[in-house]
Design a protein around this motif. Structure first.
Motif, mmCIF file in Angstrom:
data_model
loop_
_atom_site.group_PDB
_atom_site.id
_atom_site.type_symbol
_atom_site.label_atom_id
_atom_site.label_comp_id
_atom_site.label_asym_id
_atom_site.label_seq_id
_atom_site.Cartn_x
_atom_site.Cartn_y
_atom_site.Cartn_z
ATOM 1 N N VAL A 59 70.289 2.170 9.408
ATOM 2 C CA VAL A 59 71.018 3.166 10.427
ATOM 3 C C VAL A 59 70.744 2.777 11.764
ATOM 4 C CG1 VAL A 59 71.136 5.633 10.922
ATOM 5 C CG2 VAL A 59 71.234 4.633 8.524
ATOM 6 N N GLY A 60 69.448 2.557 12.113
ATOM 7 C CA GLY A 60 69.161 2.058 13.425
ATOM 8 C C GLY A 60 68.595 3.268 14.398
ATOM 9 N N THR A 61 67.718 4.361 13.755
ATOM 10 C CA THR A 61 67.262 5.089 14.502
ATOM 11 C C THR A 61 66.005 4.344 14.928
ATOM 12 O OG1 THR A 61 66.032 6.316 12.632
ATOM 13 C CG2 THR A 61 68.286 7.247 13.542
ATOM 14 N N ASP A 62 65.112 5.005 16.030
ATOM 15 C CA ASP A 62 63.780 4.490 16.395
ATOM 16 C C ASP A 62 62.621 5.313 15.887
ATOM 17 O OD1 ASP A 62 64.848 2.546 18.019
ATOM 18 O OD2 ASP A 62 65.272 4.091 19.724
ATOM 19 N N HIS A 63 62.998 6.359 14.877
ATOM 20 C CA HIS A 63 61.869 7.207 14.478
ATOM 21 C C HIS A 63 62.254 7.572 12.981
ATOM 22 C CE1 HIS A 63 58.875 10.363 13.630
ATOM 23 N NE2 HIS A 63 58.420 9.958 14.714
ATOM 24 N N LEU A 64 61.340 7.492 11.958
ATOM 25 C CA LEU A 64 61.562 8.044 10.640
ATOM 26 C C LEU A 64 60.275 8.810 10.241
ATOM 27 C CD1 LEU A 64 62.914 4.911 8.737
ATOM 28 C CD2 LEU A 64 64.184 6.981 9.269
ATOM 29 N N SER A 65 60.539 9.922 9.664
ATOM 30 C CA SER A 65 59.544 10.603 8.779
ATOM 31 C C SER A 65 59.682 10.502 7.366
ATOM 32 C CB SER A 65 59.556 12.207 9.228
ATOM 33 O OG SER A 65 59.161 12.385 10.796
ATOM 34 N N TYR A 105 52.469 5.355 12.532
ATOM 35 C CA TYR A 105 51.522 5.654 13.669
ATOM 36 C C TYR A 105 50.858 6.863 13.175
ATOM 37 C CZ TYR A 105 54.788 9.097 15.574
ATOM 38 O OH TYR A 105 55.819 10.284 15.547
ATOM 39 N N GLU A 106 51.196 7.497 12.235
ATOM 40 C CA GLU A 106 50.521 8.823 11.417
ATOM 41 C C GLU A 106 50.826 8.549 10.094
ATOM 42 O OE1 GLU A 106 50.374 12.640 10.002
ATOM 43 O OE2 GLU A 106 52.126 11.603 10.102
ATOM 44 N N SER A 156 52.690 9.740 7.841
ATOM 45 C CA SER A 156 53.998 9.896 7.217
ATOM 46 C C SER A 156 55.047 9.486 8.234
ATOM 47 C CB SER A 156 54.219 11.107 6.642
ATOM 48 O OG SER A 156 53.650 11.610 5.437
ATOM 49 N N ASN A 157 54.725 9.327 9.654
ATOM 50 C CA ASN A 157 55.539 9.077 10.659
ATOM 51 C C ASN A 157 55.554 7.480 11.055
ATOM 52 O OD1 ASN A 157 56.910 11.816 11.711
ATOM 53 N ND2 ASN A 157 54.845 12.132 10.843
ATOM 54 N N HIS A 158 56.770 7.049 11.359
ATOM 55 C CA HIS A 158 56.800 5.575 11.785
ATOM 56 C C HIS A 158 57.852 5.701 12.885
ATOM 57 C CE1 HIS A 158 55.512 4.334 7.654
ATOM 58 N NE2 HIS A 158 55.953 5.392 7.257
ATOM 59 N N ALA A 159 57.536 4.729 13.909
ATOM 60 C CA ALA A 159 58.438 4.537 15.190
ATOM 61 C C ALA A 159 58.271 3.238 15.794
ATOM 62 C CB ALA A 159 57.940 5.667 16.170
ATOM 63 N N ARG A 160 59.153 3.031 16.414
ATOM 64 C CA ARG A 160 59.192 1.696 17.463
ATOM 65 C C ARG A 160 58.247 2.220 18.464
ATOM 66 N NH1 ARG A 160 62.944 -1.559 15.689
ATOM 67 N NH2 ARG A 160 64.964 -0.652 14.723
ATOM 68 N N ILE A 161 57.461 0.987 19.043
ATOM 69 C CA ILE A 161 56.457 1.455 19.903
ATOM 70 C C ILE A 161 57.169 2.116 21.227
ATOM 71 C CG2 ILE A 161 54.836 0.456 21.431
ATOM 72 C CD1 ILE A 161 54.195 -0.067 18.804
ATOM 73 N N GLY A 162 56.549 3.117 21.394
ATOM 74 C CA GLY A 162 57.069 4.190 22.725
ATOM 75 C C GLY A 162 58.099 5.112 22.179
ATOM 76 N N GLN A 163 58.435 5.296 20.863
ATOM 77 C CA GLN A 163 59.399 6.263 20.372
ATOM 78 C C GLN A 163 58.632 7.090 19.506
ATOM 79 O OE1 GLN A 163 62.512 6.589 21.409
ATOM 80 N NE2 GLN A 163 62.078 4.935 22.852
ATOM 81 N N LEU A 187 46.167 9.657 12.464
ATOM 82 C CA LEU A 187 46.465 8.745 13.535
ATOM 83 C C LEU A 187 46.349 7.448 13.151
ATOM 84 C CD1 LEU A 187 46.708 10.840 16.765
ATOM 85 C CD2 LEU A 187 48.742 10.200 15.591
ATOM 86 N N THR A 188 46.971 6.214 13.422
ATOM 87 C CA THR A 188 46.738 4.858 13.335
ATOM 88 C C THR A 188 45.912 4.488 14.288
ATOM 89 O OG1 THR A 188 48.599 4.154 12.240
ATOM 90 C CG2 THR A 188 47.425 2.531 13.285
ATOM 91 N N GLU A 189 45.912 4.999 15.561
ATOM 92 C CA GLU A 189 45.072 4.916 16.777
ATOM 93 C C GLU A 189 43.665 5.494 16.607
ATOM 94 O OE1 GLU A 189 47.198 6.949 19.963
ATOM 95 O OE2 GLU A 189 46.284 8.534 19.666
ATOM 96 N N GLY A 190 43.609 6.439 15.672
ATOM 97 C CA GLY A 190 42.300 7.125 15.716
ATOM 98 C C GLY A 190 41.941 8.211 16.635
#
Length: 381
Positions: free
Chosen positions: A182-188, A236-237, A239-246, A318-321
């Motif tokens: 679909v092309g969105t920059d964020h998915l939960s 990045y968390e 259940s949450n996924h995003a393009r870097i910066g989104q 968070l993936t970053e911790g």
């Protein structure tokens, strides 16, 4: 200079109650919009008086179903936040929306009101699954809602629920591939959980509802990570996924344990070392605002150790911790008071955690064991 403030605004009303939902949502035959607009604004002004001199970095309209809010109410809340605090130049303003056509018709007006990010509760593109989940929209409505949102908002996210009863790996991979296309920059992407007090909990107790066991759910999770990374939307968390910066900047404020103000029924807040909670039932909230000028039910100081523990529990999602030095600074405690260093060393040796100076994170191998890792690492007393 103080960090930007996150503002959460809760709209408690829904058309119907979903069988898996344990959020503070209510079904009412009618809603006096003028009364609700004034109540939310009064509640916001109270928080602004407690938190002077701050800038708002994000606003999140959650629910309930905030896409049922009149756009003029959304605009009034945004304008009040601007007037009371001032908005950051890149302020992220998110509104949760259902894909129903009536609500999608408001997207243009909501964008004009100032909303620049929308999070759509799709949950599935399968009509039978939507019926099972108690959703009031169709597959076609979901796709139209996403397409319309992409026309009107700078940023679009949507939710899917997986690890459902009887769901095969092949079925989930096909559904996720379609979602990524679909092309969105964020998915939960949430695994179905049985929450106490929901209709699904009643069915599960009777043996009429069984979700995939731990191993099957773990396999589905692993496949999800492979596909989202390949599509450029890494986790990045949990259940949450995003393009870097989104990434969702508002939700990052929660997970990084920044100050956030909560306005509206049942809204929670963490600000100035205090925990706040509003009255949950809509009628009680309105009565409290009329009586006191705000909807607060609970407002209490959080002990230093509780603040440090909350920051650990949120940040390790968070993936970053987490930045241990930041938690020390915000709580006033040495890290030995809230981190079990021996447990960290043991888990790091097993490849389940990683530490780099002040930074501590759970690895990809450890994320499925997050609850048990937290119980070992976080010193709660």
């Amino acid at each position: 200079m103080a960090e930007p403030l996150a503002l959460y605004v809760h709209w408690p009303f829904c058309v119907s109650k979903c069988p898996y939902c344990d959020f503070n949502s209510h079904v009412r035959e009618s809603v006096d919009q003028a009364v609700w607009r004034e109540a939310l604004l009064a509640d916001l002004r109270h928080e602004a008086a407690v938190l002077p001199g701050r800038t708002v970095g994000s606003i999140f309209f959650g629910g309930g179903t905030p896409s049922l809010m009149p756009p003029e109410t959304v605009a009034a809340v945004i304008a009040a936040a601007e007037a009371e605090w001032g908005l950051a130049s890149d302020c992220e303003i998110t509104l949760e929306a259902n894909p129903n056509s009536v609500e999608v018709a408001n997207f243009a007006d909501l964008a004009a009101a100032g909303v620049n990010r929308v999070s759509i509760g799709v949950q599935s593109f399968d009509s039978e699954v939507l019926e099972f989940l108690g959703r009031a929209h169709s597959e076609d409505e979901a796709r139209r809602a996403i397409a319309t949102a992409q026309e009107h908002f700078e940023r679009v996210s949507f939710d899917l629920i997986y690890a459902r009863p009887g769901q095969s790996m092949a079925a989930w991979e096909a559904e996720l591939a379609g979602a990524l296309a679909v092309g969105t920059d964020h998915l939960s992407l949430y695994q179905l959980t049985i929450e106490p007090g929901t209709r699904f909990a009643t069915l599960a107790a009777k043996g009429d509802l069984t979700i995939p066991d731990g191993d099957a759910a773990a396999d589905l999770f692993d496949a999800t990570q492979v596909m989202t990374r390949a599509a450029g939307l890494p986790r990045y968390e949990v259940s949450n996924h995003a393009r870097i910066g989104q990434e969702s900047r508002h939700n990052l404020a929660y997970w990084r344990y920044a100050d956030y103000a909560g306005v509206g029924p049942g809204a929670h807040g963490r600000r100035l070392g205090q925990a706040t909670e509003r009255h949950k039932k809509p009628e009680n909230f309105i009565a409290a605002v009329k009586r006191n000028g705000h909807g607060l039910k609970v407002e209490h100081d959080l002990p230093a150790h509780e603040r440090a523990t909350e920051a650990m529990l949120m940040g390790l999602r968070l993936t970053e911790g987490i930045d241990l030095a930041r938690i020390e600074e915000r709580s006033g405690l040495a890290r030995a008071a809230f981190v079990d260093a021996d447990a960290v060393a043991r888990l790091a040796a097993q490849g389940l955690m990683r530490q780099d100076g002040d930074w501590l994170a759970v690895t990809d191998d450890g994320i499925l064991l997050l609850d048990s890792i937290l119980s070992e690492v976080v010193r709660t007393g």
